[in-house]
Structure formats: structure tokens, C-alpha cells
Design an enzyme around this catalytic site. Structure first.
Site, PDB file in Angstrom:
ATOM      1  N   TYR A  78       0.841  -1.204   0.000  1.00  0.00           N
ATOM      2  CA  TYR A  78       0.000   0.000   0.000  1.00  0.00           C
ATOM      3  C   TYR A  78       0.879   1.258   0.000  1.00  0.00           C
ATOM      4  O   TYR A  78       1.711   1.455   0.888  1.00  0.00           O
ATOM      5  CB  TYR A  78      -0.958   0.026   1.201  1.00  0.00           C
ATOM      6  CG  TYR A  78      -2.046  -1.038   1.145  1.00  0.00           C
ATOM      7  CD1 TYR A  78      -2.360  -1.691  -0.047  1.00  0.00           C
ATOM      8  CD2 TYR A  78      -2.771  -1.388   2.278  1.00  0.00           C
ATOM      9  CE1 TYR A  78      -3.350  -2.666  -0.107  1.00  0.00           C
ATOM     10  CE2 TYR A  78      -3.770  -2.361   2.230  1.00  0.00           C
ATOM     11  CZ  TYR A  78      -4.040  -2.992   1.028  1.00  0.00           C
ATOM     12  OH  TYR A  78      -5.021  -3.962   0.974  1.00  0.00           O
ATOM     13  N   SER A 119     -13.321  -3.342   0.453  1.00  0.00           N
ATOM     14  CA  SER A 119     -14.046  -2.392  -0.412  1.00  0.00           C
ATOM     15  C   SER A 119     -15.563  -2.486  -0.232  1.00  0.00           C
ATOM     16  O   SER A 119     -16.311  -2.650  -1.206  1.00  0.00           O
ATOM     17  CB  SER A 119     -13.664  -2.584  -1.880  1.00  0.00           C
ATOM     18  OG  SER A 119     -12.315  -2.228  -2.084  1.00  0.00           O
ATOM     19  N   GLY A 146     -17.887  -2.762  -8.673  1.00  0.00           N
ATOM     20  CA  GLY A 146     -16.808  -3.138  -9.585  1.00  0.00           C
ATOM     21  C   GLY A 146     -15.505  -3.242  -8.812  1.00  0.00           C
ATOM     22  O   GLY A 146     -15.491  -3.417  -7.592  1.00  0.00           O
ATOM     23  N   VAL A 169     -18.010   4.582  -5.618  1.00  0.00           N
ATOM     24  CA  VAL A 169     -18.854   4.298  -4.459  1.00  0.00           C
ATOM     25  C   VAL A 169     -20.303   4.195  -4.937  1.00  0.00           C
ATOM     26  O   VAL A 169     -20.750   5.040  -5.700  1.00  0.00           O
ATOM     27  CB  VAL A 169     -18.682   5.440  -3.437  1.00  0.00           C
ATOM     28  CG1 VAL A 169     -19.623   5.276  -2.261  1.00  0.00           C
ATOM     29  CG2 VAL A 169     -17.232   5.507  -2.974  1.00  0.00           C
ATOM     30  N   PHE A 170     -21.021   3.170  -4.504  1.00  0.00           N
ATOM     31  CA  PHE A 170     -22.408   3.024  -4.967  1.00  0.00           C
ATOM     32  C   PHE A 170     -23.373   3.932  -4.208  1.00  0.00           C
ATOM     33  O   PHE A 170     -24.450   4.239  -4.691  1.00  0.00           O
ATOM     34  CB  PHE A 170     -22.859   1.557  -4.915  1.00  0.00           C
ATOM     35  CG  PHE A 170     -22.809   0.922  -3.545  1.00  0.00           C
ATOM     36  CD1 PHE A 170     -23.805   1.152  -2.606  1.00  0.00           C
ATOM     37  CD2 PHE A 170     -21.752   0.085  -3.197  1.00  0.00           C
ATOM     38  CE1 PHE A 170     -23.750   0.558  -1.342  1.00  0.00           C
ATOM     39  CE2 PHE A 170     -21.686  -0.504  -1.940  1.00  0.00           C
ATOM     40  CZ  PHE A 170     -22.686  -0.256  -1.003  1.00  0.00           C
TER      41      PHE A 170
HETATM   42  N1  LIG Z   1      -7.174  -7.979   0.166  1.00  0.00           N
HETATM   43  C1  LIG Z   1      -7.286  -7.239  -0.905  1.00  0.00           C
HETATM   44  O1  LIG Z   1      -7.006  -7.678  -2.030  1.00  0.00           O
HETATM   45  C2  LIG Z   1      -7.773  -5.818  -0.759  1.00  0.00           C
HETATM   46  C3  LIG Z   1      -8.098  -5.070  -1.890  1.00  0.00           C
HETATM   47  C4  LIG Z   1      -8.544  -3.767  -1.689  1.00  0.00           C
HETATM   48  C5  LIG Z   1      -8.668  -3.238  -0.413  1.00  0.00           C
HETATM   49  N2  LIG Z   1      -8.313  -3.995   0.667  1.00  0.00           N
HETATM   50  C6  LIG Z   1      -8.452  -3.473   2.039  1.00  0.00           C
HETATM   51  O2  LIG Z   1      -9.760  -3.012   2.211  1.00  0.00           O
HETATM   52  C7  LIG Z   1      -9.734  -1.665   2.681  1.00  0.00           C
HETATM   53  C8  LIG Z   1     -10.941  -0.951   2.169  1.00  0.00           C
HETATM   54  O3  LIG Z   1     -10.882  -0.828   0.749  1.00  0.00           O
HETATM   55  P1  LIG Z   1     -11.448   0.462   0.047  1.00  0.00           P
HETATM   56  O4  LIG Z   1     -10.754   1.663   0.548  1.00  0.00           O
HETATM   57  O5  LIG Z   1     -11.470   0.214  -1.424  1.00  0.00           O
HETATM   58  O6  LIG Z   1     -12.936   0.412   0.626  1.00  0.00           O
HETATM   59  P2  LIG Z   1     -14.158   1.350   0.788  1.00  0.00           P
HETATM   60  O7  LIG Z   1     -14.323   1.639   2.222  1.00  0.00           O
HETATM   61  O8  LIG Z   1     -15.257   0.661   0.068  1.00  0.00           O
HETATM   62  O9  LIG Z   1     -13.825   2.674  -0.004  1.00  0.00           O
HETATM   63  C9  LIG Z   1     -13.213   3.793   0.578  1.00  0.00           C
HETATM   64  C10 LIG Z   1     -13.285   4.913  -0.416  1.00  0.00           C
HETATM   65  O10 LIG Z   1     -14.650   5.221  -0.662  1.00  0.00           O
HETATM   66  C11 LIG Z   1     -14.896   6.575  -0.365  1.00  0.00           C
HETATM   67  N3  LIG Z   1     -16.230   6.701   0.222  1.00  0.00           N
HETATM   68  C12 LIG Z   1     -16.784   5.889   1.146  1.00  0.00           C
HETATM   69  N4  LIG Z   1     -18.049   6.292   1.406  1.00  0.00           N
HETATM   70  C13 LIG Z   1     -18.265   7.363   0.623  1.00  0.00           C
HETATM   71  C14 LIG Z   1     -19.395   8.192   0.416  1.00  0.00           C
HETATM   72  N5  LIG Z   1     -20.546   8.000   1.079  1.00  0.00           N
HETATM   73  N6  LIG Z   1     -19.288   9.175  -0.480  1.00  0.00           N
HETATM   74  C15 LIG Z   1     -18.133   9.393  -1.126  1.00  0.00           C
HETATM   75  N7  LIG Z   1     -17.023   8.636  -0.984  1.00  0.00           N
HETATM   76  C16 LIG Z   1     -17.111   7.626  -0.112  1.00  0.00           C
HETATM   77  C17 LIG Z   1     -13.823   6.964   0.617  1.00  0.00           C
HETATM   78  O11 LIG Z   1     -13.627   8.357   0.535  1.00  0.00           O
HETATM   79  P3  LIG Z   1     -13.178   9.162   1.861  1.00  0.00           P
HETATM   80  O12 LIG Z   1     -11.800   8.739   2.119  1.00  0.00           O
HETATM   81  O13 LIG Z   1     -13.310  10.578   1.443  1.00  0.00           O
HETATM   82  O14 LIG Z   1     -14.136   8.771   2.929  1.00  0.00           O
HETATM   83  C18 LIG Z   1     -12.629   6.176   0.098  1.00  0.00           C
HETATM   84  O15 LIG Z   1     -12.030   6.833  -1.014  1.00  0.00           O
HETATM   85  C19 LIG Z   1      -8.403  -1.105   2.187  1.00  0.00           C
HETATM   86  O16 LIG Z   1      -7.975  -0.006   2.952  1.00  0.00           O
HETATM   87  C20 LIG Z   1      -7.514  -2.300   2.360  1.00  0.00           C
HETATM   88  O17 LIG Z   1      -7.104  -2.358   3.697  1.00  0.00           O
HETATM   89  C21 LIG Z   1      -7.891  -5.276   0.500  1.00  0.00           C
END
Ligand SMILES: NC(=O)c1ccc[n+]([C@@H]2O[C@H](COP(=O)([O-])OP(=O)(O)OC[C@H]3O[C@@H](n4cnc5c(N)ncnc54)[C@H](OP(=O)(O)O)[C@@H]3O)[C@@H](O)[C@H]2O)c1
Length: 305
Positions: free
Chosen positions: A52, A215, A220, A225-226
Site C-alpha cells: 500500500y 471495499s 466493480g 462508491v455506490f
Molecule cells: N485484500 C485485498 O485484495 C484488498 C483489496 C482492496 C482493499 N483492501 C483493504 O480493504 C480496505 C478498504 O478498501 P477500500 O478503501 O477500497 O474500501 P471502501 O471503504 O469501500 O472505499 C473507501 C473509499 O470510498 C470513499 N467513500 C466511502 N463512502 C463514501 C461516500 N458515502 N461518499 C463518497 N465517498 C465515499 C472513501 O472516501 P473518503 O476517504 O473521502 O471517505 C474512500 O475513497 C483497504 O484499505 C484495504 O485495507 C484489501
């Protein structure tokens, strides 16, 4: 914040985890505020990976808070290894080297949970077993798990690895429900019937492996974000209706939907916004009925046979 029992093994932690994939571009002050907000809200589980931000996420995480032994004791830190620039690598040498790098960047002597990040086509499970044993015996890693693996991959690994696999981190959100769809549409000639993951959801429940949905707000693969997105009018209408009724934000409703599943999953939220994180944590205070869970599932465009 409710606590969950990881892998039914007596290892308790917050049922929501903070993912640190997106923190590398933030200032230290912003990161520190986010981490302390998480701790204040009862989140004590932080998810990392060596890749990361090219290592910057781990580095800035500890730097921003001025990591001390007493702060470290308040946290459970998970990190992942096995992704290299143009390959995946579960070799003993790489696993050992990657963990040493993470320990250094995180300014800690131990990792609470180490996950193998993405399946390596050339995996030699005997090598993984040797690496895990060295890491456990040296006290560098306390618990082990995988990410994005199917049941047979875990079976192969556990033929050799003597430690329990306590976690499988998998993609799951209301708009990304393949592992649930296949179980509902068994033996049908429609796309949701396709079993793409070897029944990983049921397998993890059978084996007491905690699923960590990653996520949870994205549709996708990181397409966006949905929530509040015009592409999903019916879903947002339903989520908003229930969120208003329960007095929480739509983000909390999206996480409550995951927490309602009896597999007792631990969603990893990736927000970088401390206020949004506080809203999300309210998911732990509410519960959905069976009917509400299905209403959201159907509003996402899914159909029941
Ligand atoms: N194992 C794997 O292969 C894998 C892959 C991907 C991720 N991960 C892990 O999973 C964690 C979460 O993944 P992710 O960050 O993709 O997940 P997420 O929580 O689905 O997405 C976070 C993103 O969505 C935005 N967001 C959330 N709610 C919102 C809303 N209501 N309106 C506008 N924007 C919104 C956030 O913006 P803001 O920051 O402005 O809130 C941030 O950019 C990662 O940090 C990582 O630790 C693991």
C-alpha cells in the site's frame, strides 16, 4: 463498537476494521486524527499491506502517531505480503523478507495477523509452512491468514501449514455479492448461479475462518462508491429509507447489511475521513431484520429464484 471472535479462536477485536490502503497521500496530522478517531470509536484492528502506497502507508501510519509501545498495545495490526511488481510471490525468502520490511516500517516487533495477499500460481505450500513457523517461533507474527483465496487453495495450504488460517479477506459489498448469489441460485442456468469461488462463504463458515470484506462501499473493482450514485437509484432509495428510520447515515446502513450476515464477518472500511468513519461505526449499534436484509439485496438488482 461490538467485538467479534476471530475464527472462533478467542481472539477478540472490533467488528469493524480500518483499512489503510488509501492513507499514503495524507498528511501525518490527518492520518493521526483518523487513527485516534478509530481508537476512540472502539476500532482496534488496522489492515495494511506491504504494497500500500509502495510501503508509505505502513511507514506513515506509525510515523504519524509517533508509535510507542503503549499505543501499539492498544492496536491489532494486520498486514499482507506476496505481491511484487509483476508477480505474486509466496516463497519462503520473500515472505520472511516482506515481514521484516513491514515490521520496520510499522515500528513494531510483531504483526498480529499476516495474510498472503493474492494467490501465487507458483505457490509451494511447504515453503509457506516453513516461513510461517519461523515467523511464529520468532514472535514476529501471532496469527496467519489469506486473502482472495478459494477453498481448495486453503485446503492445499493447510495440508502443510501447521498454524490455523484465521482470516480470508475477500471482496464483498452490497453491489458485489457473487459469493452470496451463487448460494441462492443453485443449479440454475443464469449468471448469478455461477459459482466463481468454490463456495468460499460456506467453506469459511464450516472452517471457522473469519471473512473480512474489502471495499465494502465500492462497485466493480474500485470503480466508485455506490452510495449516492445515480447508477443505483433503487438501492440508494432503499438504503436511505432504512437509514432514516434507524437514525444513521447511509454508510452505516451499508456496513450493517454486511454485519447482519450470520457468518460474522469483519468489514474493512477504507475511508480517510474521520467524520465519515464516526458515521460508519454506528453500524455496530443497529441491526437489520431478515426482511430488511433481503429488501436491500433485492434493491441492488438481485432476484430470488
Ligand atoms: N485484500 C485485498 O485484495 C484488498 C483489496 C482492496 C482493499 N483492501 C483493504 O480493504 C480496505 C478498504 O478498501 P477500500 O478503501 O477500497 O474500501 P471502501 O471503504 O469501500 O472505499 C473507501 C473509499 O470510498 C470513499 N467513500 C466511502 N463512502 C463514501 C461516500 N458515502 N461518499 C463518497 N465517498 C465515499 C472513501 O472516501 P473518503 O476517504 O473521502 O471517505 C474512500 O475513497 C483497504 O484499505 C484495504 O485495507 C484489501
Amino acid at each position: 463498537m461490538k467485538r467479534i471472535n476471530i475464527a472462533n479462536s478467542g481472539f477478540y477485536t472490533s467488528e469493524i476494521s480500518l483499512g489503510c490502503m488509501r492513507i499514503s497521500e495524507m498528511t501525518n496530522k490527518e492520518i493521526s486524527n483518523l487513527i485516534h478517531t478509530a481508537l476512540d470509536e472502539g476500532i482496534d484492528f488496522f489492515d495494511h499491506a506491504d504494497v500500500y502506497g509502495g510501503g508509505k502507508s505502513e511507514e506513515k501510519f506509525s510515523e504519524s502517531i509517533g508509535m510507542t509501545p503503549s499505543l501499539r498495545e492498544k492496536m491489532l495490526i494486520q498486514t499482507k505480503c506476496g505481491i511484487r511488481k509483476s508477480s505474486f510471490d509466496f516463497s519462503k525468502a520473500h515472505i520472511l523478507e516482506a515481514v521484516d520490511g513491514s515490521l520496520k516500517r510499522l515500528q513494531t516487533d510483531y504483526i498480529d495477523v499476516l495474510l498472503l495477499h493474492r494467490p501465487d500460481a507458483l505457490v509451494e505450500p511447504e515453503e509457506v509452512a516453513e516461513a510461517f513457523t519461523i515467523l511464529q517461533d520468532s514472535g514476529k507474527v501471532k496469527h496467519f491468514g489469506v486473502s482472495n483465496q478459494n477453498p481448495m487453495q486453503i485446503e492445499l495450504l493447510t495440508k502443510f501449514v501447521k498454524q490455523r488460517i484465521v482470516v480470508n479477506q475477500l471482496q464483498l459489498s452490497i453491489t458485489n455479492t457473487g459469493m452470496i448469489d451463487a448460494g441462492i441460485n443453485v443449479n440454475m442456468e443464469i449468471d448469478p448461479s455461477i459459482n466463481r469461488d468454490g463456495s468460499i462463504l460456506d467453506y469459511c463458515r464450516l472452517k471457522d475462518i473469519t471473512i473480512q470484506p474489502w471495499s465494502p462501499f465500492q462497485y466493480g473493482l474500485f470503480e466508485g462508491v455506490f452510495l449516492d450514485n445515480d447508477k443505483f437509484p433503487e438501492l440508494n432509495q432503499k438504503i436511505n429509507e432504512l437509514a432514516v428510520a434507524k437514525g444513521v447515515a447511509n454508510t452505516a446502513m451499508a456496513i450493517a447489511w454486511i454485519l447482519r450476515h450470520p457468518a460474522k464477518m469483519q468489514p474493512i472500511v477504507g475511508t480517510t475521513n474521520a467524520d465519515r468513519l464516526k458515521d460508519i461505526c454506528k453500524a455496530s449499534d443497529i441491526s437489520l431484520t431478515r426482511e430488511e436484509w433481503y429488501e436491500i439485496y433485492l434493491a441492488a438488482g438481485n432476484k430470488l429464484p
